[in-house]
Scaffold this active site. Structure first.
Site, mmCIF file in Angstrom:
data_model
loop_
_atom_site.group_PDB
_atom_site.id
_atom_site.type_symbol
_atom_site.label_atom_id
_atom_site.label_comp_id
_atom_site.label_asym_id
_atom_site.label_seq_id
_atom_site.Cartn_x
_atom_site.Cartn_y
_atom_site.Cartn_z
ATOM 1 N N LYS A 113 -45.030 -25.352 39.155
ATOM 2 C CA LYS A 113 -43.567 -25.229 39.158
ATOM 3 C C LYS A 113 -42.978 -26.230 40.159
ATOM 4 O O LYS A 113 -43.517 -27.330 40.277
ATOM 5 C CB LYS A 113 -43.148 -23.783 39.457
ATOM 6 C CG LYS A 113 -43.911 -22.790 38.567
ATOM 7 C CD LYS A 113 -43.389 -21.397 38.616
ATOM 8 C CE LYS A 113 -44.238 -20.523 37.699
ATOM 9 N NZ LYS A 113 -43.734 -19.166 37.576
ATOM 10 N N GLU B 109 -46.788 -14.963 28.077
ATOM 11 C CA GLU B 109 -46.339 -14.706 29.444
ATOM 12 C C GLU B 109 -45.169 -13.730 29.415
ATOM 13 O O GLU B 109 -44.008 -14.148 29.236
ATOM 14 C CB GLU B 109 -45.891 -16.011 30.112
ATOM 15 C CG GLU B 109 -46.997 -17.035 30.254
ATOM 16 C CD GLU B 109 -46.712 -17.980 31.423
ATOM 17 O OE1 GLU B 109 -47.534 -18.019 32.351
ATOM 18 O OE2 GLU B 109 -45.665 -18.627 31.427
ATOM 19 N N ASN C 155 -49.895 -23.831 37.031
ATOM 20 C CA ASN C 155 -48.525 -24.325 36.890
ATOM 21 C C ASN C 155 -47.887 -24.318 38.278
ATOM 22 O O ASN C 155 -47.562 -23.261 38.799
ATOM 23 C CB ASN C 155 -47.769 -23.408 35.914
ATOM 24 C CG ASN C 155 -46.284 -23.719 35.847
ATOM 25 O OD1 ASN C 155 -45.832 -24.769 36.317
ATOM 26 N ND2 ASN C 155 -45.518 -22.812 35.251
ATOM 27 N N GLU D 290 -39.138 -19.873 32.399
ATOM 28 C CA GLU D 290 -38.081 -20.346 33.315
ATOM 29 C C GLU D 290 -37.207 -21.394 32.642
ATOM 30 O O GLU D 290 -36.002 -21.477 32.899
ATOM 31 C CB GLU D 290 -38.713 -20.865 34.615
ATOM 32 C CG GLU D 290 -39.171 -19.707 35.496
ATOM 33 C CD GLU D 290 -40.478 -19.933 36.219
ATOM 34 O OE1 GLU D 290 -40.845 -21.086 36.469
ATOM 35 O OE2 GLU D 290 -41.155 -18.924 36.526
ATOM 36 N N GLY E 223 -44.396 -14.034 38.413
ATOM 37 C CA GLY E 223 -43.959 -14.128 39.803
ATOM 38 C C GLY E 223 -43.571 -12.801 40.427
ATOM 39 O O GLY E 223 -42.963 -12.762 41.489
ATOM 40 N N SER F 20 -48.580 -13.284 37.073
ATOM 41 C CA SER F 20 -49.214 -12.627 38.217
ATOM 42 C C SER F 20 -50.736 -12.561 38.129
ATOM 43 O O SER F 20 -51.353 -11.583 38.585
ATOM 44 C CB SER F 20 -48.615 -11.230 38.430
ATOM 45 O OG SER F 20 -47.238 -11.336 38.758
ATOM 46 N N HIS G 124 -41.614 -22.797 28.675
ATOM 47 C CA HIS G 124 -41.901 -21.827 29.745
ATOM 48 C C HIS G 124 -40.697 -20.897 29.919
ATOM 49 O O HIS G 124 -39.545 -21.318 29.733
ATOM 50 C CB HIS G 124 -42.190 -22.563 31.059
ATOM 51 C CG HIS G 124 -42.666 -21.628 32.127
ATOM 52 N ND1 HIS G 124 -41.790 -20.909 32.907
ATOM 53 C CD2 HIS G 124 -43.907 -21.258 32.507
ATOM 54 C CE1 HIS G 124 -42.490 -20.137 33.740
ATOM 55 N NE2 HIS G 124 -43.772 -20.334 33.517
HETATM 56 P P1 PGA Z 1 -47.157 -16.470 38.237
HETATM 57 O O1 PGA Z 1 -46.515 -17.518 37.182
HETATM 58 O O2 PGA Z 1 -48.658 -16.600 38.121
HETATM 59 O O3 PGA Z 1 -46.653 -16.919 39.583
HETATM 60 O O4 PGA Z 1 -46.693 -15.113 37.848
HETATM 61 C C1 PGA Z 1 -47.088 -17.735 35.930
HETATM 62 C C2 PGA Z 1 -46.284 -18.741 35.156
HETATM 63 O O5 PGA Z 1 -45.050 -18.707 35.218
HETATM 64 O O6 PGA Z 1 -46.843 -19.604 34.454
#
Ligand code: PGA
Length: 254
Positions: free
Chosen positions: A14, A170, A12, A100, A176, A216, A98
């Site tokens: 983003k 998640e 992803n 976010e 992140g 992560s 997601h």
């Molecule tokens: P990350 O994000 O691997 O940077 O923690 C995962 C995601 O939001 O899909």
């Protein structure tokens, strides 16, 4: 049982990478993919790059997806993209819900079933994201939150559609942050999700549905996560942006 579900590695991006760095990354990934028979690999890119990315990915088993969609077919929805629009520029899949989108942009639980319906009806394979915040985990509300997110999203999903739908667990506190869930924490949540889907759509659907872990994930922890019975793949953010971190994740176990 796990070996009946093909591992799914999803990146992803983003709101990261520019066009030329993105296309370079796709060329590198494409060159390292096998024939796609033992693992499924896909990238979820900013919508403005979908046409270019899917053109470069063509002829390889690399899946190309969007990071969001709106569920109406057309109309006065400034800034939004329909499932048909995403398909037209080369997407074959899409992320729905997601964290976010839910937490930064205030997307509502109630939208998710309609988003899933729109994606499935337009032959886009959705990844539905669910997961609890740190506060919810500390308050022992993880199961309750997952149940609510699943119940509201699965209102209109039929058992025979489960092979085209993927769920990603998640935990918001792991996205992140560099703080990955332990394999035990992930195992518990994944088991809960699979049981819920089994209860809702039947044993066959429960066995067939792929559940990814996200938050992560990096080349150092992917192996332990994928060793867990109910973890069928990973959704990778930060580590999907560079070949030196994404390729080892794609090539886990090789
Ligand atoms: P990350 O994000 O691997 O940077 O923690 C995962 C995601 O939001 O899909």
């Amino acid at each position: 049982m796990k070996d009946t579900r093909k591992p799914y590695i999803a990146g992803n991006w983003k709101m990261n990478l520019d066009r030329s760095r993105g296309l370079d990354l796709i060329k590198t990934i494409k060159g390292r993919l096998g024939d796609g028979s033992d693992r499924e690999v896909a990238v979820f890119v900013p919508a403005c790059y979908l046409a270019d990315v899917s053109a470069v990915a063509q002829g390889s088993p690399l899946g190309v997806g969007a990071q969001n969609l709106w569920y109406e077919k057309e109309g006065a929805f400034t800034g939004e993209l329909s499932a048909a629009m995403l398909r037209e520029v080369g997407a074959d899949r899409v992320i729905v819900g997601h964290s976010e989108r839910r937490h930064v942009f205030g997307e509502k639980d109630e939208w998710m079933s309609r988003k899933l319906r729109a994606a499935l009806d337009s032959h886009l394979m959705p990844i539905l994201c669910v997961g609890e915040t740190l506060e919810e985990r500390k308050g022992n509300r993880t199961d309750r939150v997952l149940k609510r997110q699943l119940e509201t999203a699965f209102l209109d999903v039929k058992p025979e559609e489960i092979r085209r739908l993927t769920v990603a667990y998640e935990p918001v506190w792991a996205i992140g942050t560099g703080e990955v869930a332990t394999p035990e924490q992930a195992a518990e949540a994944h088991r809960f999700i699979r049981r819920w889907i089994t209860g809702r759509l039947g044993a066959e659907a429960g066995l067939a549905v792929r559940i990814l872990y996200g938050g992560s994930v990096n080349p150092g922890n992917v192996r332990n996560l994928l060793a867990v019975e109910d973890i069928d793949g990973v959704l990778v953010g930060g580590a999907s942006l560079r070949p030196d971190t994404f390729i080892p994740i794609i090539e886990f176990g090789l």
